[in-house]
Design a protein around this motif. Structure first.
Motif, short mmCIF file in Angstrom:
data_model
loop_
_atom_site.label_atom_id
_atom_site.label_comp_id
_atom_site.label_asym_id
_atom_site.label_seq_id
_atom_site.Cartn_x
_atom_site.Cartn_y
_atom_site.Cartn_z
N UNK A 1 37.52 45.48 33.31
CA UNK A 1 36.69 44.30 33.55
C UNK A 1 37.44 43.12 34.17
N UNK A 2 38.71 43.27 34.49
CA UNK A 2 39.46 42.16 35.06
C UNK A 2 38.87 41.73 36.40
N UNK A 3 38.45 42.69 37.21
CA UNK A 3 37.88 42.36 38.51
C UNK A 3 36.68 41.43 38.36
N UNK A 4 35.79 41.75 37.43
CA UNK A 4 34.59 40.93 37.25
C UNK A 4 34.95 39.55 36.69
N UNK A 5 35.85 39.50 35.75
CA UNK A 5 36.26 38.21 35.18
C UNK A 5 36.89 37.32 36.24
N UNK A 6 37.81 37.87 36.99
CA UNK A 6 38.55 37.09 37.97
C UNK A 6 37.71 36.73 39.20
N UNK A 7 37.03 37.72 39.73
CA UNK A 7 36.34 37.52 41.01
C UNK A 7 34.94 36.94 40.88
N UNK A 8 34.29 37.16 39.77
CA UNK A 8 32.92 36.66 39.62
C UNK A 8 32.85 35.52 38.61
N UNK A 9 33.15 35.80 37.37
CA UNK A 9 32.93 34.81 36.31
C UNK A 9 33.80 33.57 36.48
N UNK A 10 35.08 33.74 36.76
CA UNK A 10 35.95 32.58 36.97
C UNK A 10 35.56 31.83 38.25
N UNK A 11 35.18 32.56 39.28
CA UNK A 11 34.77 31.92 40.54
C UNK A 11 33.51 31.07 40.31
N UNK A 12 32.55 31.60 39.60
CA UNK A 12 31.32 30.86 39.31
C UNK A 12 31.64 29.62 38.48
N UNK A 13 32.46 29.79 37.45
CA UNK A 13 32.83 28.67 36.58
C UNK A 13 33.51 27.57 37.40
N UNK A 14 34.46 27.94 38.24
CA UNK A 14 35.18 26.96 39.05
C UNK A 14 34.23 26.27 40.03
N UNK A 15 33.38 27.04 40.69
CA UNK A 15 32.45 26.45 41.67
C UNK A 15 31.53 25.44 41.00
N UNK A 16 31.03 25.76 39.82
CA UNK A 16 30.17 24.82 39.10
C UNK A 16 30.93 23.55 38.74
N UNK A 17 32.16 23.70 38.28
CA UNK A 17 32.97 22.54 37.90
C UNK A 17 33.26 21.64 39.09
N UNK A 18 33.29 22.22 40.30
CA UNK A 18 33.57 21.45 41.51
C UNK A 18 32.30 20.91 42.18
N UNK A 19 31.15 21.23 41.60
CA UNK A 19 29.88 20.76 42.17
C UNK A 19 29.38 21.58 43.35
N UNK A 20 29.93 22.76 43.55
CA UNK A 20 29.44 23.62 44.62
C UNK A 20 28.11 24.24 44.18
#
Length: 115
Positions: free
Chosen positions: A26-45
């Motif tokens: 599950x590392x691929x999903x955590x790194x590429x999807x979940x963390x990306x979504x979390x970061x994008x939301x935090x940046x206002x994207x």
């Protein structure tokens, strides 16, 4: 152990490459999807575009969308052959998007225009 490369647009985070030195479930999903979504939301994207291919993305909330690419082919005959192929491929991909969208996890409503 692993890394992902994302490109930042005006309102979109574009996920493009990832790699790992060892397999962790599950590392691929955590790194590429979940963390990306979390970061994008935090940046206002407002959007995360996870890249082409991968029916597994649908179950994680990504809807299939047409991706575009721009290339220049110097040889006219080769360019014509590629253009012919791409005309047929574009139609096939469009049909596949319709099928995959109908199987997605979201309630079906009237067509909503996507970027």
């Amino acid at each position: 152990m692993a890394g992902a490369m994302n490109l930042i647009g005006r309102d979109t985070l574009y996920g493009r490459y990832w790699g790992a030195t060892e397999h962790v479930p599950m590392m691929h999903f955590e790194l590429c999807y979940y963390q990306a979504i979390d970061w994008a939301l935090a940046q206002g994207l407002t959007r995360v575009e996870a890249g082409a291919q991968g029916e597994h993305k649908i179950a994680r909330g990504y809807r299939p969308v047409m991706c575009h690419s721009v290339h220049w082919i110097g040889d006219a005959q080769f360019r014509a052959a590629i253009a012919d192929y791409l005309d047929r491929e574009r139609a096939a991909v469009g049909r596949e998007i319709e099928v995959l969208t109908s199987l997605g996890p979201f309630r079906h409503e009237a067509h909503v225009e996507q970027d």
